[in-house]
Design an enzyme around this catalytic site. Sequence first.
Site, PDB file in Angstrom:
ATOM      1  CG  ASP A 549      -1.856   1.108   1.280  1.00 39.32           C
ATOM      2  OD1 ASP A 549      -1.958   1.809   0.171  1.00 39.32           O
ATOM      3  OD2 ASP A 549      -2.573   1.321   2.308  1.00 39.32           O
ATOM      4  CD  GLU A 558      -2.587   4.789 -12.457  1.00 32.59           C
ATOM      5  OE1 GLU A 558      -2.812   5.872 -12.820  1.00 32.59           O
ATOM      6  OE2 GLU A 558      -1.737   3.814 -12.678  1.00 32.59           O
TER       7      GLU A 558
END
EC number: 3.2.1.4
Length: 581
Positions: A549, A558
């Site tokens: 993360d 994304e």
Amino acid sequence: MTRTLILLLFTVLSGLVNAKMLVVNQLGYMAEGDKLAYWLKPTAIDATASKYEKVALFSLDQQRDIAEFDVQLQAQLPDERPVAVVDFSRVKNTGWFQLVVGDVRSTPFQISSHSYHDLAQRLIHALYLQRSGESVTDPVTGMARPISHTKDGVIFRSDPFHKRGKALDMTGGWYDAGDFGKYVATTTITAARLMEAFRQSPEFFESQPSELQNHGVNTNTSRADTAVEPRLPAILVETQYGLNWLLKMQRADGAVYRKLSGAHWPAKIPPWQDLQTRFIYGVSTPETAKFAATMAMASRIYEPYQPSQSRRYLQAAVHAWRYLELHPEQYIDWQKGDDSGSGPYIKNKEDVEASLDTDIDDRLWALAELYITTEQDKFLTEFEKLYDSQWVDIFEWKNPAAMGVWHLLLTLENAHPLYPKLANDLKAKADHYVEQANNSAFGIANQRFIWGSNKMTAEAGILVAWSDFIQGKKDHRAVVQSQIDYLLGANAFNLSFVTGSGTYAVRNLHHLYRIATGVILPGYLVGGPNEKAQAGVAPKNMGMLSYVDSEKSYAVNEFAIDYNASLIGLLAAHHAYFRQY
């Protein structure tokens, strides 16, 4: 540094702090549905299921244990940690719960009759936040940005209809991902997936108004043709924003331009600061075919609401098909330099699937939708000539044929000679994904952990559901549920892959607007584990563990519009199992 030490480092960075974990779907479970959780132990063990303690279900409302469950060893992770499964499907109680074993507790979760309605709203809402060409003032997230990219766009390379540098009105549409490119490939897939979700489970989307309507934000982009026509549901309002941009991308001869973007990747800035010239890149037969399919489908979906707009969509679809008839071979107007500031969305070093060597898969989808909408046999005849079972797989921009197969199965009579062939091919592919799910930790049907693996997981679940429905069965409802569970926290990271959705959800979304402004963007599904880890941040070659993360890890963290659309579609397909309740 050993592979295990590398994994542990990235595990800590991802917020995974407990050596032992009980992981669950953090948004909860349907009261009448399937309920699986998973127990991860820190090291590999030589153990049978009897070595595991029983797991208790603790009611947070009643402050007591209400049931106890056995645990079964399921599989191992790439780092050899064992994963055991807890099946508590027999519980029909509603309320808030935790699973408990010793001093290990899962995150709290709900069991209810409508666990995913709010999530679907957030996922649609996120598309609204991706709108280009208009100002966005959103009380839900705090996003307040002025109108941007009002000069989209300029022809990049001369063609028979426009000279290089000619300005055309290509404003509108959605930003595809965390940057500001706009693509026909993903906009068609996204719009079609949203329309199919609504077609399959309209009551799921009509049961509650959108968050934006609740907060007094007008999200309508078009009005009904007459005052007596019904109001568009919020999901179709948002879909139409994408459709209206697609119409602009069609050339006078029916061909469709591929994409619009700057010649350079934008910096970490909000969209109104991106002042570079934005170019319109060449036409292609794959995009034109996907456009034809999407518009033919839109003609059916919008006909009850906007008859004149429905006719406009069909005219555009037929016009696109006429171009394809004159160009029977795949054609892509691409030259080196076209991708200096945007994604290629053609075959490249990362995307190497066989479907990208041809546009047959795209044409099959277009032919199916045109046949269903026009009822002209010539389209079905051509479909039969081109059809091959190799094109039946998950629905994505690389290969959209499955949507056409699904819609034909819903349209053709069972006695039609093509029907059993399509049904059997769909079932064969679904059985493949079911087998993979049954042999995987967390029951994940998709085992290709590459760019956009989370989208692929959602689409695999939809394909399994479609096959169930065609067979008139519900045999694999639990497999479909497991794909939702995995995306919402039942995974090796104890992390929901949808921002703002779950106790522990992705926080460091790779998104230029978020990075530049700090505004939190909820309802964004990230790409997920990617063993190639092209950004050089997540661990490579670790399968479902190749994730971190981090906003720097664009290859895994994304968002893209078609990712959200696939999860919306998965929720709609899952909802269809429960219509009897």
